[in-house]
Design an enzyme around this catalytic site. Structure first.
Site, PDB file in Angstrom:
ATOM      1  N   TYR A 124     -32.738  58.684 -10.770  1.00 21.18           N
ATOM      2  CA  TYR A 124     -32.373  57.585  -9.875  1.00 21.18           C
ATOM      3  C   TYR A 124     -32.460  58.039  -8.422  1.00 21.18           C
ATOM      4  O   TYR A 124     -33.002  57.328  -7.572  1.00 21.18           O
ATOM      5  CB  TYR A 124     -30.967  57.086 -10.212  1.00 21.18           C
ATOM      6  CG  TYR A 124     -30.538  55.879  -9.403  1.00 21.18           C
ATOM      7  CD1 TYR A 124     -31.099  54.627  -9.652  1.00 21.18           C
ATOM      8  CD2 TYR A 124     -29.569  55.987  -8.407  1.00 21.18           C
ATOM      9  CE1 TYR A 124     -30.713  53.510  -8.917  1.00 21.18           C
ATOM     10  CE2 TYR A 124     -29.177  54.879  -7.673  1.00 21.18           C
ATOM     11  CZ  TYR A 124     -29.743  53.644  -7.932  1.00 21.18           C
ATOM     12  OH  TYR A 124     -29.359  52.547  -7.194  1.00 21.18           O
ATOM     13  N   SER A 170     -30.362  52.907  -1.551  1.00 21.14           N
ATOM     14  CA  SER A 170     -29.020  53.298  -1.978  1.00 21.14           C
ATOM     15  C   SER A 170     -28.616  54.531  -1.193  1.00 21.14           C
ATOM     16  O   SER A 170     -29.476  55.251  -0.658  1.00 21.14           O
ATOM     17  CB  SER A 170     -29.035  53.621  -3.481  1.00 21.14           C
ATOM     18  OG  SER A 170     -27.844  54.269  -3.890  1.00 21.14           O
TER      19      SER A 170
END
Length: 244
Positions: free
Chosen positions: A153, A140
């Site tokens: 995250y 990501s």
């Protein structure tokens, strides 16, 4: 180019995994579809087969180390190889640290890092022996840039990005195992459905970014795996034009 290649896709039941399966199916590989939701996998398999590809449904929780090992042993015994592993499964129940959502922290680490590693372990010895293979890790932009509320995250995705580069350095020159990390920006998928922190949800509702579609990332994955043998696409960042 992909005809009869054995390609494993984790997190295949929706979003980027589903879109990738449908896009690749046009070139008639053998697609191994992994996720927890068997009903969604069965529906996807029907679509894949209608496009002319063979599909194999493997219901699996990638956090179960033994189940992952058994699944990859079954695949290799049945087909003789895994040509491409697309490590796409992931969770994003982001929250502010002071909410102490420790169970969600654990789940992100278990899926985004440990589950990904278990899948790598399932193919690595086999690919090394064949001196061939390609591992795609879906990270990501959160593996490159941090934001408040994303700390855990971020930690998992920074880990995936770093892992991918170290893997490439270890495996590509010596064993001809290609390694690619795909780093999407905002994408319209189910990834946000696991968020339970209302402050995060409120902040998301105020965003004015038109997100990418899952197929935008699927095309990047297809690009990486359809390059000539001497080309390793090591990193692909794909972001909405308006995202900072």
């Amino acid at each position: 180019m992909l005809k009869e290649k054995v390609i494993v896709i984790t997190g295949a039941s929706s979003g980027i995994g589903e879109a990738t399966a449908l896009l690749l199916a046009e070139q008639q590989p053998i697609l191994i579809l992994m996720a927890r939701r068997k009903d969604r996998l069965d529906a996807l398999a029907s679509k894949v087969e209608a496009l002319g590809s063979q599909a194999v449904v493997v219901p699996l929780d990638i956090t179960d180390r033994q189940a992952v090992a058994d699944a990859f042993s079954m695949i290799i015994n049945r087909f003789g190889r895994v040509d491409v592993l697309i490590n796409n499964a992931g969770l994003m129940p982001v929250s502010f640290m002071d909410k102490l959502k420790v169970d969600e922290w654990d789940r992100m680490i278990d899926v985004n890092l440990k589950g990904l590693l278990y899948c790598i372990a399932g193919v690595l010895t086999h690919m090394k022996d064949r001196r061939a293979g390609h591992i795609i890790n879906v990270s990501s932009v959160a593996g490159r840039k941090v934001w408040p509320g994303f700390a855990v995250y971020n930690a998992t995705k920074f880990g995936v990005t770093a892992l991918s580069e170290a893997m490439r350095m270890e495996l590509t020159p010596s064993y001809n195992i290609k390694v690619t990390v795909i780093e999407p920006g905002a994408v319209a998928t189910e990834l946000t459905h696991t968020i339970t922190d209302q402050d995060i949800l409120d902040s998301f509702a105020k965003r004015r970014i038109t997100p990418l579609q899952a197929n935008d990332i699927a095309r990047a994955i297809k690009y990486a795996i359809t390059q000539p043998d001497h080309v390793n696409v090591s990193e692909v960042v794909v972001m909405p034009s308006a995202q900072m």
